[in-house]
Design an enzyme around this catalytic site. Structure first.
Site, PDB file in Angstrom:
ATOM      1  N   SER A   1      39.909  39.763  36.387  1.00  0.00           N
ATOM      2  CA  SER A   1      39.709  41.179  36.660  1.00  0.00           C
ATOM      3  C   SER A   1      40.533  42.033  35.699  1.00  0.00           C
ATOM      4  O   SER A   1      40.371  41.917  34.487  1.00  0.00           O
ATOM      5  CB  SER A   1      40.044  41.466  38.127  1.00  0.00           C
ATOM      6  OG  SER A   1      39.541  42.707  38.541  1.00  0.00           O
TER       7      SER A   1
ATOM      8  N   GLU B   1      28.074  40.441  40.765  1.00  0.00           N
ATOM      9  CA  GLU B   1      29.133  41.448  40.672  1.00  0.00           C
ATOM     10  C   GLU B   1      28.879  42.448  39.553  1.00  0.00           C
ATOM     11  O   GLU B   1      28.225  42.152  38.555  1.00  0.00           O
ATOM     12  CB  GLU B   1      30.489  40.777  40.483  1.00  0.00           C
ATOM     13  CG  GLU B   1      30.650  40.003  39.186  1.00  0.00           C
ATOM     14  CD  GLU B   1      32.104  39.599  38.958  1.00  0.00           C
ATOM     15  OE1 GLU B   1      32.961  40.500  38.945  1.00  0.00           O
ATOM     16  OE2 GLU B   1      32.365  38.391  38.787  1.00  0.00           O
TER      17      GLU B   1
ATOM     18  N   HIS C   1      32.927  38.667  42.819  1.00  0.00           N
ATOM     19  CA  HIS C   1      34.052  38.918  41.931  1.00  0.00           C
ATOM     20  C   HIS C   1      35.197  37.926  42.167  1.00  0.00           C
ATOM     21  O   HIS C   1      35.649  37.736  43.295  1.00  0.00           O
ATOM     22  CB  HIS C   1      34.542  40.351  42.177  1.00  0.00           C
ATOM     23  CG  HIS C   1      35.636  40.807  41.265  1.00  0.00           C
ATOM     24  ND1 HIS C   1      35.482  40.891  39.902  1.00  0.00           N
ATOM     25  CD2 HIS C   1      36.914  41.208  41.522  1.00  0.00           C
ATOM     26  CE1 HIS C   1      36.601  41.340  39.360  1.00  0.00           C
ATOM     27  NE2 HIS C   1      37.485  41.527  40.322  1.00  0.00           N
TER      28      HIS C   1
END
Length: 318
Positions: A163, A257, A287
């Site tokens: 991320s 995602e 995610h």
């Protein structure tokens, strides 16, 4: 050398457990993520919620954990008990620059360390809103330099992250290229964030709704870090110039995602800069699904792929 984007298992259906996790996330977590305000109490609530979710996903078995506080460098070592010497993983956890810590990601990092038999150092970078740009990027840079001072050659350091940690990893690679510092051995990223304006994610959400969080909510979170900075600031809008020295990349992303668009763009960016980048799109996954190894089989398979890449990718042979 360019490498064709890979689709992981194009005919593979997500497991029943994975489908259940996506449904539960969509029903329970997304409504909360979209409604929680980005103020002090809201951030505290989000940190607690995400911590509970991450800690349910996996547990740190078969490793020893050691906290580190050394000047500007903070974090923790996660060492498998059958550790092999020579190489090391520098892990950059995700957080939207405001959430999570080495503690929340300890299970994911532990499994990666066990699969590779490598020690992993997870950076505890400073979080927004208390610490804004460039605090997190500076902390990652300091950790990389610290590992080199500890005796690791740059070519023996594997960068991994998820991320927002993906954006931090790319910033580190770009800064290394700019300053002439040696690049790491390889880079492995899970659901990396690239576009801090979240415009890519917003466009992807028009194709398919993300089960975890909306682009608008994620933008509010990231904005706590980038506040009052121009969006085109070089270390925020990271770009890679043409280079012969880029490390090889493996990028994994979930098929449902919104950061799928970021992963695809990052892959093209590395390839266009002269590097190699393999992209795995895992159908039906959300995610950073790799964090849920205790719950879904796809997470374990993806982490084994990542571990294999870490063990075999050699920039000198690319």
């Amino acid at each position: 050398m360019q490498q064709t984007t890979m689709l992981k298992g194009p005919a593979l259906r997500p497991s029943p457990r994975s489908q259940a996790l996506v449904r539960a996330t969509s029903l329970l977590l997304r409504p909360l993520a979209d409604r929680v305000p980005s103020n002090g109490p809201g951030i505290a609530f989000t940190r607690a919620l995400v911590a509970a979710s991450m800690l349910a996903g996996d547990s740190p078995r078969g490793v020893d954990v050691e906290k580190v506080r050394c000047g500007p460098v903070r974090g923790e070592w996660v060492r498998p008990r059958d550790v092999r010497a020579g190489q090391v993983i520098l892990y950059l956890h995700g957080s939207g620059y405001a959430i999570c810590s080495p503690r929340t990601h300890r299970g994911l990092v532990a499994r990666l360390a066990r699969y590779t038999r490598l020690p992993a150092f997870c950076v505890e970078y400073r979080l927004a809103p208390k610490h804004r740009y460039p605090a997190a990027a500076d902390d990652v840079d300091a950790a990389y330099a610290w590992l080199i001072r500890q005796g690791y050659a740059a070519e023996d350091i594997v960068i991994a992250g998820d991320s927002a940690g993906g954006h931090l990893a790319l910033d580190l690679i770009a800064e290394n290229a700019r300053t002439g510092r040696a690049q790491p051995r390889s880079v492995v990223l899970f659901s990396p964030l690239l576009d801090l304006t979240l415009d890519l994610a917003a466009r992807q959400e028009k194709v398919r709704r993300d089960p975890l969080i909306s682009a608008a909510a994620a933008k509010r979170l990231v904005g706590l870090y980038t506040a009052e900075q121009p969006a085109d600031l070089p270390r925020l809008q990271v770009r890679l110039d043409q280079s012969d020295g880029l490390p090889p990349f493996l990028i994994q992303v979930g098929g449902v995602e919104m950061l799928r668009a970021d992963a695809e763009e990052m892959t093209r960016m590395v390839q266009n800069a002269g590097g190699t980048a393999a992209l795995q799109i895992w159908p039906g996954q959300l995610h950073v699904f790799q964090a849920f190894s205790r719950l879904i089989p796809e997470a374990r398979s993806a982490l084994r792929d990542a571990a294999d890449f870490m063990s075999t990718a050699n920039p000198r042979s690319m």
